[in-house]
Design a protein around this motif. Structure first.
Motif, short mmCIF file in Angstrom:
data_model
loop_
_atom_site.label_atom_id
_atom_site.label_comp_id
_atom_site.label_asym_id
_atom_site.label_seq_id
_atom_site.Cartn_x
_atom_site.Cartn_y
_atom_site.Cartn_z
N UNK A 1 0.63 -1.27 0.03
CA UNK A 1 -0.11 -0.06 0.01
C UNK A 1 0.92 1.18 0.05
N UNK A 2 2.07 1.13 0.45
CA UNK A 2 2.85 2.41 0.83
C UNK A 2 4.38 2.29 0.18
N UNK A 3 4.88 3.12 -0.11
CA UNK A 3 6.23 3.08 -0.57
C UNK A 3 6.97 3.96 0.58
N UNK A 4 8.00 3.47 1.27
CA UNK A 4 8.65 4.15 2.17
C UNK A 4 10.02 4.37 1.84
N UNK B 1 -0.69 8.61 6.75
CA UNK B 1 -0.64 8.94 5.27
C UNK B 1 -1.58 8.55 4.56
N UNK B 2 -2.47 7.62 5.14
CA UNK B 2 -3.97 7.24 4.53
C UNK B 2 -4.69 8.34 4.54
N UNK B 3 -4.83 9.16 5.66
CA UNK B 3 -5.54 10.46 6.00
C UNK B 3 -5.22 11.47 5.14
N UNK B 4 -3.89 11.53 4.81
CA UNK B 4 -3.29 12.62 3.94
C UNK B 4 -3.62 12.39 2.35
N UNK B 5 -3.93 11.02 2.22
CA UNK B 5 -4.33 10.32 0.63
C UNK B 5 -2.77 10.43 0.14
N UNK B 6 -1.89 10.09 0.92
CA UNK B 6 -0.22 9.49 0.00
C UNK B 6 -0.09 8.23 -0.07
N UNK B 7 0.65 7.77 -0.93
CA UNK B 7 1.38 6.53 -0.94
C UNK B 7 2.77 6.50 -0.62
N UNK B 8 3.29 7.67 -0.65
CA UNK B 8 4.74 7.67 -0.31
C UNK B 8 4.80 8.10 0.87
N UNK B 9 5.53 7.39 1.94
CA UNK B 9 5.92 7.83 3.06
C UNK B 9 7.42 8.30 3.06
N UNK B 10 7.55 9.71 2.94
CA UNK B 10 8.54 10.52 3.07
C UNK B 10 8.97 10.56 4.72
N UNK B 11 10.22 11.15 4.80
CA UNK B 11 10.74 11.52 6.36
C UNK B 11 9.55 12.44 6.86
N UNK B 12 9.09 13.51 6.04
CA UNK B 12 8.11 14.49 6.60
C UNK B 12 7.11 13.74 6.92
#
Length: 99
Positions: free
Chosen positions: A15-18, A46-57
């Motif tokens: 689901x996510x790319x770290x 991340x899901x709540x923000x609607x993003x798939x990429x988990x960046x350091x931020x």
């Protein structure tokens, strides 16, 4: 080996790319329950923000959100079950043995 290749092809995409920085940050959390819970909280963020990429931020934002939730929980222990249900990754239920 052919079976391994088939299993990889059949496996759903994560689901996510770290990012490397985010992975290094989450690995600083003590392993086991704390890391699993924190990772679940970051992924929920991340899901709540609607993003798939988990960046350091995104990772840091999720960790800060997790800290705030845990502080609130320490003040109100009755909320623990609610918070754990919201942020902990769901584990597949074990198959029940047949008689």
């Amino acid at each position: 080996l052919a079976g391994d290749a088939e299993a990889k092809l059949a496996a759903p995409a994560p689901e996510f790319e770290w990012t490397r920085d985010a992975i290094q940050r989450i690995e600083r959390v003590p392993p086991g329950y704390m890391r699993d819970c924190t990772k679940g909280m970051v992924e929920t963020h991340a899901r709540e923000k609607g993003v798939r990429a988990i960046t350091i931020e995104i990772c840091n934002e999720g960790i800060e959100q997790a800290k705030a939730e845990m502080e609130n929980t320490m003040k109100n222990p009755a909320k623990m079950e609610e918070i754990l249900a919201k942020f902990m990754p769901k584990k597949p239920e074990a198959a029940q043995p047949t008689a």
